[in-house]
Design a protein around this motif. Structure first.
Motif, PDB file in Angstrom:
ATOM      1  N   VAL A   1       1.972  13.516   6.672  1.00 24.90           N
ATOM      2  CA  VAL A   1       3.616  12.905   6.064  1.00 24.90           C
ATOM      3  C   VAL A   1       3.317  12.432   4.600  1.00 24.90           C
ATOM      4  N   PHE A   2       4.305  12.684   4.000  1.00 31.59           N
ATOM      5  CA  PHE A   2       4.270  12.312   2.759  1.00 31.59           C
ATOM      6  C   PHE A   2       4.996  10.622   2.741  1.00 31.59           C
ATOM      7  N   MET A   3       4.229   9.612   2.978  1.00 28.12           N
ATOM      8  CA  MET A   3       5.406   8.516   2.812  1.00 28.12           C
ATOM      9  C   MET A   3       5.098   7.928   1.175  1.00 28.12           C
ATOM     10  N   ARG A   4       7.128   7.532   1.138  1.00 27.19           N
ATOM     11  CA  ARG A   4       7.381   7.092  -0.291  1.00 27.19           C
ATOM     12  C   ARG A   4       8.151   5.826   0.682  1.00 27.19           C
ATOM     13  N   TYR A   5       8.165   4.894  -0.850  1.00 25.80           N
ATOM     14  CA  TYR A   5       9.341   3.688  -0.548  1.00 25.80           C
ATOM     15  C   TYR A   5      10.780   4.085  -1.677  1.00 25.80           C
ATOM     16  N   LEU A   6      11.541   4.089  -1.653  1.00 22.96           N
ATOM     17  CA  LEU A   6      12.427   4.443  -2.308  1.00 22.96           C
ATOM     18  C   LEU A   6      13.131   2.488  -2.383  1.00 22.96           C
ATOM     19  N   SER A   7      12.877   2.355  -2.700  1.00 22.34           N
ATOM     20  CA  SER A   7      13.644   0.661  -3.781  1.00 22.34           C
ATOM     21  C   SER A   7      15.364   0.829  -3.893  1.00 22.34           C
TER      22      SER A   7
ATOM     23  N   LYS B   1       1.206  -1.675  -0.123  1.00 18.89           N
ATOM     24  CA  LYS B   1       0.132  -0.072  -0.449  1.00 18.89           C
ATOM     25  C   LYS B   1       1.335   0.902  -0.010  1.00 18.89           C
ATOM     26  N   LEU B   2       2.664   0.758   0.796  1.00 17.97           N
ATOM     27  CA  LEU B   2       2.710   2.055   0.753  1.00 17.97           C
ATOM     28  C   LEU B   2       3.570   2.160  -1.412  1.00 17.97           C
ATOM     29  N   LYS B   3       3.388   3.634  -1.449  1.00 18.99           N
ATOM     30  CA  LYS B   3       3.564   4.113  -2.373  1.00 18.99           C
ATOM     31  C   LYS B   3       5.245   3.875  -2.993  1.00 18.99           C
ATOM     32  N   GLU B   4       5.381   4.269  -3.714  1.00 19.92           N
ATOM     33  CA  GLU B   4       6.665   3.277  -4.727  1.00 19.92           C
ATOM     34  C   GLU B   4       7.804   5.273  -5.479  1.00 19.92           C
ATOM     35  N   LEU B   5       8.637   5.685  -4.469  1.00 19.17           N
ATOM     36  CA  LEU B   5       8.863   6.698  -4.803  1.00 19.17           C
ATOM     37  C   LEU B   5       9.162   7.068  -6.424  1.00 19.17           C
ATOM     38  N   THR B   6       8.409   7.878  -7.313  1.00 15.87           N
ATOM     39  CA  THR B   6       8.897   8.328  -8.861  1.00 15.87           C
ATOM     40  C   THR B   6       9.491   9.767  -9.065  1.00 15.87           C
ATOM     41  N   ASN B   7       9.371  10.320  -8.530  1.00 16.72           N
ATOM     42  CA  ASN B   7       9.496  11.594  -8.686  1.00 16.72           C
ATOM     43  C   ASN B   7       9.275  12.871  -7.472  1.00 16.72           C
ATOM     44  N   LEU B   8      11.180  12.904  -7.322  1.00 18.05           N
ATOM     45  CA  LEU B   8      11.027  13.235  -5.574  1.00 18.05           C
ATOM     46  C   LEU B   8      11.235  15.000  -6.285  1.00 18.05           C
ATOM     47  N   GLN B   9      10.762  15.348  -6.960  1.00 18.51           N
ATOM     48  CA  GLN B   9      11.206  17.073  -7.807  1.00 18.51           C
ATOM     49  C   GLN B   9       9.479  17.242  -7.804  1.00 18.51           C
ATOM     50  N   GLU B  10       8.789  16.908  -8.158  1.00 21.36           N
ATOM     51  CA  GLU B  10       6.765  16.751  -7.550  1.00 21.36           C
ATOM     52  C   GLU B  10       6.373  16.017  -6.161  1.00 21.36           C
ATOM     53  N   LEU B  11       6.954  15.712  -6.073  1.00 20.25           N
ATOM     54  CA  LEU B  11       6.470  15.307  -4.316  1.00 20.25           C
ATOM     55  C   LEU B  11       7.326  16.170  -3.376  1.00 20.25           C
ATOM     56  N   ALA B  12       8.530  16.562  -3.953  1.00 24.25           N
ATOM     57  CA  ALA B  12       8.388  17.987  -2.753  1.00 24.25           C
ATOM     58  C   ALA B  12       8.160  19.530  -2.666  1.00 24.25           C
TER      59      ALA B  12
END
Length: 174
Positions: free
Chosen positions: A86-92, A31-42
């Protein structure tokens, strides 16, 4: 002999496919989203003045799977955290496809993890929308039952450092 070699090759191929399917299947079911774009998330984090919590992990890391299954997936599934506190992302670090970093420059996920001193998995990183660390990293799993409490403690440190008046109770659900 040729038949034996062919059979052995087929078995090894199928075993490799099964392992790859299990690894990718786990992430797909999380259910935890993968980080795909740090610029947009930031940009979104800056807009809402919320911290970003990046969990650095790997498919081969048993403790990463435990953390996702027992702590992070329930946090993400409940809908009370991501985008609200918080913005939660997984960084594989297993993925080598570059993603946009804070400035839009391509960076591999393992390089991004090293940038934030995440040398071991799992490591949870707390940054603001500028990419600055706003709380200490959480490295490993000391006590899985108290992990959400530890996350709340670090989020409160992040809020304070960011000038955000939001505070979370130490024990979730209070």
């Amino acid at each position: 002999m040729k038949l034996l070699a062919t059979a052995l090759t087929a078995i090894l191929f199928l075993a490799g496919c099964d392992k790859a399917a299990n690894a990718s299947g786990y992430a797909a079911n999380s259910k935890l989203k993968e980080l795909t774009n740090l610029q947009e998330l930031a940009a979104e984090a800056r807009e809402r003045n919320l911290p970003i919590m990046l969990t650095v992990g790997a498919e081969w890391c048993e403790f990463c799977h435990i953390l996702r299954e027992e702590v992070l997936d329930p946090m993400a599934l409940g809908g009370d955290y991501d985008g609200k506190v918080v913005f939660m992302r997984y960084l594989s670090i297993d993925e080598h496809q570059p993603i946009p970093d804070m400035n839009g420059q391509p960076i591999r996920k393992d390089e991004l993890a090293r940038r934030y001193k995440a040398d071991l998995t799992p490591t949870v990183i707390f940054i603001d929308g500028q990419g600055q660390k706003v709380a200490a990293n959480i490295v490993g799993i000391a006590n899985i039952e108290l992990y959400t409490t530890l996350i709340h403690k670090h989020l409160n440190q992040a809020y304070e450092k960011m000038g955000n008046p939001l505070r979370l109770d130490a024990m979730p659900g209070q």
